[in-house]
Motif scaffolding. Structure first.
Motif, PDB file in Angstrom:
ATOM      1  N   ALA A 125       1.003  -1.148  -0.104  1.00  0.00           N
ATOM      2  CA  ALA A 125      -0.078   0.088   0.037  1.00  0.00           C
ATOM      3  C   ALA A 125       0.863   1.294   0.156  1.00  0.00           C
ATOM      4  CB  ALA A 125      -0.894  -0.017   1.202  1.00  0.00           C
ATOM      5  N   ILE A 126       2.040   1.256   1.002  1.00  0.00           N
ATOM      6  CA  ILE A 126       2.653   2.407   0.882  1.00  0.00           C
ATOM      7  C   ILE A 126       3.506   2.458  -0.578  1.00  0.00           C
ATOM      8  CG2 ILE A 126       4.788   3.251   2.073  1.00  0.00           C
ATOM      9  CD1 ILE A 126       3.902   2.063   4.690  1.00  0.00           C
ATOM     10  N   GLY A 127       3.903   1.281  -1.181  1.00  0.00           N
ATOM     11  CA  GLY A 127       4.815   1.386  -2.257  1.00  0.00           C
ATOM     12  C   GLY A 127       3.979   1.997  -3.455  1.00  0.00           C
ATOM     13  N   ALA A 132       3.003   6.676  -6.900  1.00  0.00           N
ATOM     14  CA  ALA A 132       1.885   7.483  -7.387  1.00  0.00           C
ATOM     15  C   ALA A 132       2.477   9.013  -7.331  1.00  0.00           C
ATOM     16  CB  ALA A 132       0.656   7.538  -6.895  1.00  0.00           C
ATOM     17  N   THR A 133       3.271   9.369  -6.110  1.00  0.00           N
ATOM     18  CA  THR A 133       3.640  10.438  -5.590  1.00  0.00           C
ATOM     19  C   THR A 133       4.804  10.886  -6.404  1.00  0.00           C
ATOM     20  OG1 THR A 133       2.782  10.267  -3.287  1.00  0.00           O
ATOM     21  CG2 THR A 133       4.657  11.964  -3.745  1.00  0.00           C
ATOM     22  N   ALA A 134       5.489   9.770  -6.866  1.00  0.00           N
ATOM     23  CA  ALA A 134       6.710  10.077  -7.547  1.00  0.00           C
ATOM     24  C   ALA A 134       6.302  10.424  -9.069  1.00  0.00           C
ATOM     25  CB  ALA A 134       7.640   8.761  -7.543  1.00  0.00           C
ATOM     26  N   ALA A 135       5.587   9.547  -9.494  1.00  0.00           N
ATOM     27  CA  ALA A 135       5.240   9.744 -10.888  1.00  0.00           C
ATOM     28  C   ALA A 135       4.409  11.162 -10.937  1.00  0.00           C
ATOM     29  CB  ALA A 135       3.900   8.832 -11.272  1.00  0.00           C
ATOM     30  N   ALA A 136       3.819  11.791 -10.161  1.00  0.00           N
ATOM     31  CA  ALA A 136       3.355  13.074 -10.130  1.00  0.00           C
ATOM     32  C   ALA A 136       4.357  14.027  -9.937  1.00  0.00           C
ATOM     33  CB  ALA A 136       2.220  13.245  -9.052  1.00  0.00           C
ATOM     34  N   GLU A 174      -5.575   3.030  -8.699  1.00  0.00           N
ATOM     35  CA  GLU A 174      -5.768   3.792  -7.350  1.00  0.00           C
ATOM     36  C   GLU A 174      -5.658   5.400  -7.562  1.00  0.00           C
ATOM     37  OE1 GLU A 174      -4.659   0.043  -4.349  1.00  0.00           O
ATOM     38  OE2 GLU A 174      -3.345   1.948  -4.526  1.00  0.00           O
ATOM     39  N   SER A 175      -4.617   5.729  -8.445  1.00  0.00           N
ATOM     40  CA  SER A 175      -4.367   7.240  -8.763  1.00  0.00           C
ATOM     41  C   SER A 175      -4.441   7.772  -9.859  1.00  0.00           C
ATOM     42  CB  SER A 175      -3.040   7.280  -8.312  1.00  0.00           C
ATOM     43  OG  SER A 175      -1.831   6.821  -9.207  1.00  0.00           O
ATOM     44  N   GLY A 176      -4.747   6.850 -10.885  1.00  0.00           N
ATOM     45  CA  GLY A 176      -4.965   7.451 -12.124  1.00  0.00           C
ATOM     46  C   GLY A 176      -3.749   7.770 -13.007  1.00  0.00           C
ATOM     47  N   VAL A 177      -2.405   7.722 -12.240  1.00  0.00           N
ATOM     48  CA  VAL A 177      -1.298   7.958 -13.027  1.00  0.00           C
ATOM     49  C   VAL A 177      -0.927   6.994 -14.245  1.00  0.00           C
ATOM     50  CG1 VAL A 177      -0.448   9.401 -11.205  1.00  0.00           C
ATOM     51  CG2 VAL A 177       0.276   6.926 -11.563  1.00  0.00           C
ATOM     52  N   GLY A 178      -0.359   7.576 -15.413  1.00  0.00           N
ATOM     53  CA  GLY A 178      -0.187   6.665 -16.500  1.00  0.00           C
ATOM     54  C   GLY A 178       1.143   6.745 -16.708  1.00  0.00           C
TER      55      GLY A 178
END
Length: 266
Positions: A125-127, A132-136, A174-178
């Protein structure tokens, strides 16, 4: 063929900041690095020294790892490590800043080993959240986060392409990042028993990056038995257009002998 020299595992006879120039002298125009600092947030002087080494050598930085902890000591990433999650998050802006200034857009986030006393569910879950945070964080410079199966690390949970792709799918759902993609290191996949040909057939067009080493030994192409040339050619046929990362172990004197022969044969 567009190769990029991993200066964290090659040319290690030289000080780190001298390796980009050595790669250039060997005939390469691109380099990549594991995280080249001891901390997630190095000093401005350390960052400037690293960036100047790249620029002064006249090479392009094509890939940079996020801080993965003490690699010689066995660490393999902070992404899913609960106690060091904040440290990973602090690293994101530094990585993106280096990428922005040097025109680098590919950033490898090693997932992290399983940690005693923490559940796999909590780590995953943390991963997913940290990816997602890194991708953003790198999306603002058009960057991509890479996720890599790794061999030789008993507690590292991502061994096959499918393992990594499941995490990537979870992050997107979960985050929508691609902009999290598979780093296909043909050596690691082969050592872990993955079906490399099948991975290429099914996913080559979506690879975020390719890295190579031969097996056994993790040596230069041609020192082992892996059909690296065939795998690269097929990946190209199926749509992969990026660099080929040279991430193998070989003394400086013979590190690029195979490439010299390849150039001479053209």
């Amino acid at each position: 063929m567009t190769y990029t020299v991993n200066c964290s595992i090659l040319l290690t006879e030289l000080p780190l900041l001298e390796r980009p120039a050595a790669a250039k002298a060997a005939g390469f125009d691109a380099v990549e690095f594991w995280w080249p600092f001891e901390t997630s947030v190095p000093s401005d002087a350390q960052v400037t020294g690293f960036e100047n080494a790249i620029k002064d050598a006249g090479v392009q930085l094509t890939g940079l790892n996020f801080n993965a902890g003490n690699m010689p000591g066995g660490d393999r990433g902070l992404v899913s490590w609960p106690a060091r999650s904040a440290e990973f998050q602090d690293n994101i802006d530094v990585v993106a800043g280096i990428g922005e200034r040097l025109g680098c857009k590919a950033f490898n986030a090693l997932y992290g080993n399983r940690v005693d006393g923490e559940s796999a569910e909590k780590q995953d879950a943390i991963g997913a959240e940290n990816l997602a945070t890194a991708a953003a964080g790198v999306a603002r410079i058009g960057g991509t986060v890479l996720l890599e199966p790794v061999s030789g690390a008993p507690k590292y949970p991502l061994l096959t392409a499918e393992d990594a792709l499941k995490v990537i799918a979870r992050v997107k759902a979960e985050s929508g990042v691609g902009n999290v993609k598979l780093l296909a290191d043909f050596y690691h996949l082969a050592v872990n028993g993955d079906d490399v040909e099948s991975v290429i057939e099914n996913h080559a067009k979506d690879f975020g990056h390719i890295q190579i080493a031969d097996n056994p030994g993790r040596g230069a192409p041609g020192t082992g038995t892996l059909p690296l040339g065939e795998w690269i050619a097929r990946s190209r046929e199926l749509g992969y257009t990026g660099h080929i990362g040279l991430e193998y172990k070989e003394p400086q004197e013979t590190a690029f002998s195979w490439a010299i022969r390849e150039r001479a044969a053209r």
